[in-house]
Design a protein around this motif. Structure first.
Motif: not given
Lengths: 185, 414
Positions: B247-251, B304-310
């Protein structure tokens, strides 16, 4: 870590464990202590016959049917001397129920005169026995004083305590258990 | 068997000493491990010691609750220093509850903390079985094998020593896996802990076969059965932590530049927005270049706060290739068109190729901490549970003056 490798090794571990779990009772059945004797909980207590200072012979097996505390001590052992008053107090309350307290002096490591005079000076009413040649101490693998061995009514050892652990409170609690349920825990 | 150690005038009960030593070594190892993982060494150590004291007190209270006549007969037995009148089960329960409460108060993250105390668990396992060997407790089945030991008037399997030896082997494996306590070796917290529990459960399953006193339940030894259940549970935990559904994670990613900074950072943000889902963006901040010999070259930074699946490694690769696209020369650390640093990844705590996640600069540099404070005021350090204000307060900021130079239009939509 590769998912397939993980699942493969994990399942192997689980299957091996289950197989071992099931064949253990067949290959290696447990062995209850049964009639073997040793100074360790679960075992039959090793027997002995010892002398009181007056020369009377006391045999441990005479007390079958009663809870017994065998208490190894010496006159130079300060922890022993700190523990014994508490034992006296418990003895007074539980002796009417058949509780026997055998204070075995490790005479081979002590001065007989010192031990006797100490015991008398305190007015203890439980039984003083003398292990003059240390043979009982050896049988019981006694390593240090005080060593307390509590025995239930069937002659099975319920507790072995080295040091100050056989306090009055602990002894009372264990005796309540033995006398109420009739078995050691 | 060696229940008592004779040291001249003093005789010490070996089992107590063994347990104490194993505890001390285990705590020392956990402390070193915490320093490398950047988890909260002090809070963990305090928690363990307090839990221990609470457990002992709980064991005493538990015994007296079970035998109230003892207490009524002599109320001082509550505080008696004798090592008896202790109910181990109740003591364990109280100890665990107290540790749980303290961990919650300190906001200690569950899985990184459990990873950190994995060496303590290994040491206590070995110490427990060695203490049993000293006392002659949990003794083995009779045997005629050449390594049988004489105990309770019979030659027996030294089953407690089987556990100690296998436990030490597990500890050696742990040292290998963690490369000498430098990392967990996994990019997910909790996996190392689960693997340690699996190993100890498996050892227990094996050696219980050779124990003399067995508690038969449903045809099998109860302890062995519980160990199998624990084994299955811990394997499942490891599997779940390693391979759970994506699931998308916070980075949190830090952007920096000291070469055409305004142009590059604006372009970088647009590029990132095309590739990832951006949740929050901080304003632009100017700071002096904090590295030695670079006084004067001004860095601009944003967070920057991003969401990603990788996965983490792929993300790191992607960001590095972006840096190169912007003209970053690998060797050149003085003129940096674009620097992209992963500060946190999904709240995980791990070390990869010598690099810590979360980025250690989080707790030492204002150009990270201050910017995080702007876009994520509720942030807590994934390894220690510290809040951002607490982190900022600890930073020695005499040379780190930073100032905000722009607001962002729709930066903090969240």
């Amino acid at each position: 870590m590769n998912k397939k490798v993980f699942i493969g090794s994990g399942l192997t571990l689980i299957v091996l464990s289950l197989i071992w779990l099931v064949i253990t009772p067949v290959l290696y059945p447990g062995v209850q202590a049964g009639t073997a004797s040793a100074a360790h909980p679960g075992f039959r207590v090793p027997g002995f016959t010892l002398e009181t200072p007056q020369g009377e012979l006391i045999t441990l097996s005479d007390f079958t049917g009663q809870p017994v505390l065998v208490f190894f001590w010496t006159s130079w052992c300060s922890v022993c001397k700190a523990t014994m008053p508490g034992l006296q107090s418990a003895y007074q309350d539980y002796a009417p129920d058949g509780f026997a307290l055998l204070a075995v002096n490790a005479t081979s490591q002590d001065a007989l005169a010192a031990a006797e005079s100490y015991f008398q000076s305190q007015g203890y009413t439980f039984t003083l026995l003398l292990d003059r040649d240390g043979s009982v101490a050896r049988d019981y693998q006694m390593h240090a004083v005080p060593t307390s061995i509590l025995i239930d009514r069937n002659g099975i050892v319920t507790d072995v305590v080295i040091g100050s652990g056989m306090s009055e409170g602990f002894l009372r609690a264990r005796l309540d258990g033995i006398l109420v349920t009739g078995e050691g825990e | 068997m060696f229940p008592v150690l004779d040291l001249g005038p003093i005789a010490i009960q070996a089992s107590g000493l063994i347990l104490l030593l194993s505890l001390m070594i285990g705590i020392w190892l956990s402390r070193k491990f915490a320093k490398n993982l950047l988890t909260n060494a002090e809070a963990i150590e305090n928690g363990i010691l307090t839990g221990l004291l609470a457990g002992i007190a709980g064991a005493r209270i538990g015994f007296l609750l079970q035998n109230p006549s003892v207490f009524l007969n002599n109320p001082l037995s509550l505080v008696s220093l004798t090592p008896s009148m202790l109910n181990p089960g109740f003591g364990l329960l109280v100890g665990v509850i107290v540790i749980w409460i303290m961990a919650q108060k300190k906001h200690l993250p569950l899985w990184p903390t459990l990873d950190t105390i994995s060496p303590l668990i290994l040491m206590v396992f070995c110490g427990f079985h060695l203490a049993n060997y000293a006392n002659g407790n949990a003794y083995g089945l009779p045997t005629s094998l050449p390594w049988g030991v004489q105990l309770w008037n019979t030659l027996r399997h030294p089953v407690q020593m089987y556990a100690v030896v296998l436990g030490l082997a597990a500890l050696a494996g742990w040292l290998l896996q963690t490369r000498g306590m430098k990392q967990t070796g996994f990019q997910k917290s909790g996996v190392l802990f689960a693997i340690v529990i699996t190993a100890l459960a498996f050892i227990t399953v094996i050696i219980r076969a050779f124990a003399a006193e067995k508690l038969i339940f449903l045809g099998v030894d109860l302890v062995q059965m519980l160990a199998v259940i624990l084994l299955i549970g811990s394997l499942y935990l490891a599997y779940h932590r390693l391979f759970n559904r994506r699931h998308p994670v916070q980075v949190f990613v830090s952007l920096g530049s000291n070469l055409n900074p305004e142009k590059n950072l604006t372009k970088a943000l647009i590029t990132l927005q095309e590739i990832f889902k951006i949740r929050r963006v901080s304003g632009l901040y100017r700071s002096a270049d904090v590295r030695e010999g670079q006084a004067g070259l001004q860095f601009l930074n944003r967070m920057v706060e991003l969401e990603t699946l990788i996965p983490y490694l792929d993300l790191q690769e992607k960001l590095k290739s972006l840096e190169r696209e912007f003209g970053r020369e690998p060797g050149n650390k003085n003129r940096v068109p674009l620097d992209l640093d992963i500060i946190t990844y999904n709240g995980e705590v791990f070390v990869h190729q010598g690099k810590n996640i979360p980025d250690p600069n989080l707790t030492t540099s204002l150009y990270i901490a201050q910017l995080l404070a702007e876009i994520a005021p509720d942030f807590r350090h994934p390894g220690t549970g510290q809040t951002i204000p607490a982190i900022i307060e600890q930073i020695d900021d005499r040379e780190q003056a930073i100032e905000k130079i722009t607001e962002v239009e729709n930066g903090t939509t969240g």
